[in-house]
Enzyme design. Structure first.
Site: not given
Length: 322
Positions: A21, A102, A120
């Site tokens: 991520e 996020y 996202d």
DNA sequence: AAACCGGGGCC
DNA sequence: GGCCCAGGTTT
């Protein structure tokens, strides 16, 4: 299959989810995959990463961009190891370096099945289309978030938040693509207000961007008798923070004066054009071979880990020397 | 809220 | 040449 995803039946490794991520922040999947593989090979666990020297991590990150991510990666790994593992709550994740709203939601949903929808760029687009959100970003963020939360009420999302989040990513990366979405074969077509209104492909709307200014500069590539090149380290924060670079001028709107770092038979090797987020750089590369590097420069191999801009400049400066 | 922060692939 | 991307931090 993406290398950070869990194999059938198993839970994904939070370390793998977190690392992927961070790398995927503003970076496309195809670019991340080889970097992810090299990191996992060199640092099999978060403890291995936490114990690594900063320069090793920065070097392995070189070329991936947004180098503050690498500095936060190191700090986060050390915090996680000190705490005995990754926190399994949104607030706990959000408090770690480099993890914002996020990324906390993405790790929470994928690694821990927390009932959240990470928003996202992909999910933003899918939600804007399903909800027919015509308010331009960034003002439309709140409205899009409400649509995303509504998606999270879906039975499939409640049953498996991690799978649902990744399915939304996949939908945004495939059928619900930015330019020409494949609405006719989309499973959400019947629920998509954007498609019903015939405006899906135009969403999400975005505010106009400011024009990108141009800056100019010169770098000097010195190669000594052993074939080593002379590098220096950039300041720890800011643009390309902490990374190695060729010595050179500041970068300004008009080409700065460029006194060479030493007397030598300098030749003009050409101009590298490199586009950063907020300006375009045109960097003249001057090259010379000398017996010894001047004071203040570090001797490095020609394939030393460098940001892409400097890799391009080195390549251009070495061209034609052999 | 706005500015700052890389890089590459696609059209 | 513009646009896009599995955004966060700082001011």
């Amino acid at each position: 299959m993406l290398p950070w995803r869990a194999t059938d039946g198993g839970r994904p490794d939070p370390y793998h989810v977190w690392l992927s991520e961070i790398m995927l922040q503003q970076t496309v999947v195809a670019t991340v995959i080889p970097y992810f593989g090299r990191f996992i090979e060199r640092y099999p666990t978060v403890a291995d990463l936490a114990a690594a020297p900063d320069d090793d991590v920065l070097g392995l990150w070189a070329g991936l961009g947004y180098y503050a991510r690498a500095r936060n990666l190191i700090a986060c790994a050390r915090a996680v190891v000190a705490a005995g593992g990754f926190p399994a709550t949104i607030d706990g994740l959000r408090a770690l370096p480099g993890i914002g709203a996020y990324t906390a939601a993405a790790i929470g949903a994928i690694a821990f099945d927390l009932p959240v929808v990470p928003i996202d760029g992909n999910v933003e687009r899918v939600a804007a289309r399903i909800g027919a959100v015509t308010t331009a970003l960034p003002a439309g963020k709140a409205e899009i978030a409400r649509v995303a939360a509504w998606l999270g009420e879906h039975a499939a999302a409640r049953a498996a938040p991690g799978d649902f989040a990744q399915a939304l990513f996949d939908l945004g990366a495939s059928l619900c693509a930015p330019r020409s979405p494949s609405c006719l074969v989309c499973p959400w077509r019947g629920d998509c207000a954007g498609h019903a209104a015939g405006i899906a492909a135009t969403l999400p709307r975005k505010a106009a961007r400011a024009p990108r200014p141009v800056r100019f500069g010169t770098v000097f590539l010195l190669r000594d008798a052993d074939g080593a090149i002379g590098l220096r380290r950039r300041p720890p924060k800011g643009l390309l923070g902490g990374m190695m670079e060729l010595p050179g001028t500041v970068w300004e709107a008009a080409m700065p004066d460029a006194p060479p770092p030493m007397r030598a038979a300098w030749r003009d090797a050409g101009v590298v054009v490199h586009v950063f987020t907020h300006f375009e750089l045109r960097l003249r590369v001057m090259a010379a071979e000398v017996a010894a590097l001047p004071e203040g420069l570090v001797a490095a191999a020609v394939d030393a880990p460098l940001p892409s801009l400097m890799r391009k400049a080195v390549s251009m400066g070495l061209g034609g020397l052999d």
